[in-house]
Design an enzyme around this catalytic site. Structure first.
Site, PDB file in Angstrom:
ATOM      1  N   LYS A 120      42.711  34.428  20.143  1.00 36.55           N
ATOM      2  CA  LYS A 120      42.391  35.091  21.417  1.00 36.55           C
ATOM      3  C   LYS A 120      42.655  34.138  22.581  1.00 36.55           C
ATOM      4  O   LYS A 120      43.162  34.552  23.623  1.00 36.55           O
ATOM      5  CB  LYS A 120      40.933  35.576  21.406  1.00 36.55           C
ATOM      6  CG  LYS A 120      40.727  36.754  20.451  1.00 36.55           C
ATOM      7  CD  LYS A 120      39.253  37.076  20.203  1.00 36.55           C
ATOM      8  CE  LYS A 120      39.106  38.115  19.100  1.00 36.55           C
ATOM      9  NZ  LYS A 120      37.705  38.353  18.726  1.00 36.55           N
TER      10      LYS A 120
ATOM     11  N   GLN B  19      31.696  36.035  19.770  1.00 37.20           N
ATOM     12  CA  GLN B  19      32.435  36.226  18.515  1.00 37.20           C
ATOM     13  C   GLN B  19      31.460  36.529  17.372  1.00 37.20           C
ATOM     14  O   GLN B  19      30.523  35.784  17.133  1.00 37.20           O
ATOM     15  CB  GLN B  19      33.264  34.955  18.213  1.00 37.20           C
ATOM     16  CG  GLN B  19      34.119  35.066  16.953  1.00 37.20           C
ATOM     17  CD  GLN B  19      35.213  36.139  17.056  1.00 37.20           C
ATOM     18  OE1 GLN B  19      35.882  36.258  18.066  1.00 37.20           O
ATOM     19  NE2 GLN B  19      35.388  36.932  16.004  1.00 37.20           N
TER      20      GLN B  19
ATOM     21  N   ASP C 137      34.427  43.343  24.753  1.00 37.75           N
ATOM     22  CA  ASP C 137      34.558  43.874  23.395  1.00 37.75           C
ATOM     23  C   ASP C 137      34.198  45.363  23.368  1.00 37.75           C
ATOM     24  O   ASP C 137      34.428  46.047  22.380  1.00 37.75           O
ATOM     25  CB  ASP C 137      33.627  43.114  22.431  1.00 37.75           C
ATOM     26  CG  ASP C 137      34.396  42.176  21.513  1.00 37.75           C
ATOM     27  OD1 ASP C 137      35.633  42.305  21.441  1.00 37.75           O
ATOM     28  OD2 ASP C 137      33.760  41.314  20.869  1.00 37.75           O
TER      29      ASP C 137
END
Ligand code: NAD
Length: 284
Positions: free
Chosen positions: A54, A98, A121
């Site tokens: 990412k 994460q 997200d």
């Protein structure tokens, strides 16, 4: 029939190019680069790889990514305090926590602490709720990526029988909501579903997100189905999905490979979400 492969890498590159061009345009207007704060806890091997991928993708498109690494033993109050600080930081457009978190930390509780406007997200209950209420805000990356892949092959969705295997908050549930929003008739299967094969056989669009290699054999797939394999399983032969690729490929019309299918799209949509969050938050 041998299925046509859906090239996630190529579509992800197109999205990256568009996001990169928009970021460059903003820089030309004197605006700062969009900024993503990434929180990684511990050294979970997959998390280390995902976070690195990412960050690299952010660099490619001109998004600034700042990594916060906390130890596996971090206590809940330290993580909450970091999230509060990032929520309040005017220079931060997106926050990515994460997953998975260590078992001692309540994942859902920490996702809820992220400012929904910075939840790139797309899995804060506010953003999932918006998707359910047909007024989407920041959308969960993987399911959005799957919709984009389906559109790229000319999928029309209306009235099509879609079956989603897997019902997590991260992938399965938002996937079902996206397909419903797009006009498909959706069945959601999960660990308590009886006769999984019967459901899978009826699918015209099949999306599998479970995390069990070989869960779906090719013999369950009706000829002509579009098969999207979200699963990522690390085995001796490298990465494989949840669908038995060699046998499924002989029956499906379209199929995503693992790797190189859904994975790159998830990252590309994350970049798009960071840019969207930065635009929505104004010029700063
Ligand atoms: P999860 O463990 O949170 O959820 C798995 C889901 O599968 C659950 O809803 C469970 O009920 C269901 N399930 C378990 N056994 C089943 C069975 N026998 N039959 C039917 N359903 C069953 O996992 P997740 O976070 O949703 O991820 C699923 C998979 O997708 C994993 O392999 C993960 O690595 C992968 N993933 C890929 C991407 C990507 O970008 N390609 C992104 C996120 C997750």
């Amino acid at each position: 029939m041998t299925a046509r492969l859906i090239d996630g890498k190529a579509h992800a590159r197109e999205i990256e190019n568009r996001v990169g061009a928009q970021v460059a345009e903003r820089l030309g207007q004197g605006l700062p680069p969009p900024k993503l704060a990434v929180i990684r806890i511990g050294e979970h091997p997959s998390s280390v790889i995902y976070v690195e991928n990412k960050r690299k993708a952010c660099r490619r498109v001109g998004i600034e990514a700042i990594l916060h690494i906390l130890p596996e033993t971090v206590d809940a109050s330290a993580l909450a305090s970091l999230i509060r600080q990032l929520n309040a930081d005017e220079t931060v457009d997106g926050i990515l926590l994460q997953l998975p978190l260590p078992a001692s930390l309540d994942e859902a509780a920490f996702i809820e602490k992220i400012d929904p406007a910075k939840d790139v997200d797309g899995i804060h209950p506010m953003n999932l709720g918006r998707l359910a209420a047909r007024t989407p805000g920041l959308r969960p990356c993987t399911s959005r990526g799957v919709v984009e892949l389906l559109r790229s092959i000319g999928e029309t969705f209306y009235g099509r029988r879609a079956v989603v295997v897997g019902a997590s908050n991260l992938v399965g549930r938002p996937m079902a909501l996206e397909l419903l929003l797009a006009g498909a008739t959706v069945t959601i299967c999960h660990r308590f579903t009886r006769d999984l094969a019967d459901h899978v056989e009826r699918a015209e669009i099949l999306v599998v997100a479970v995390g069990q290699p070989g869960l779906i054999p090719g013999s369950w797939i009706a000829p002509g189905t579009t098969v999207i394999d979200v699963g990522i399983n690390r085995g001796k032969e490298g990465l494989v999905g949840d669908v038995d690729f060699p046998t499924a490929r002989e029956r499906a019309a379209y199929i995503t490979p693992v790797p190189g299918g859904v994975g790159p799209m998830t990252v590309a949509i994350l970049l798009d979400n960071v840019l969207t969050a930065a635009i929505a938050r104004g010029g700063r």
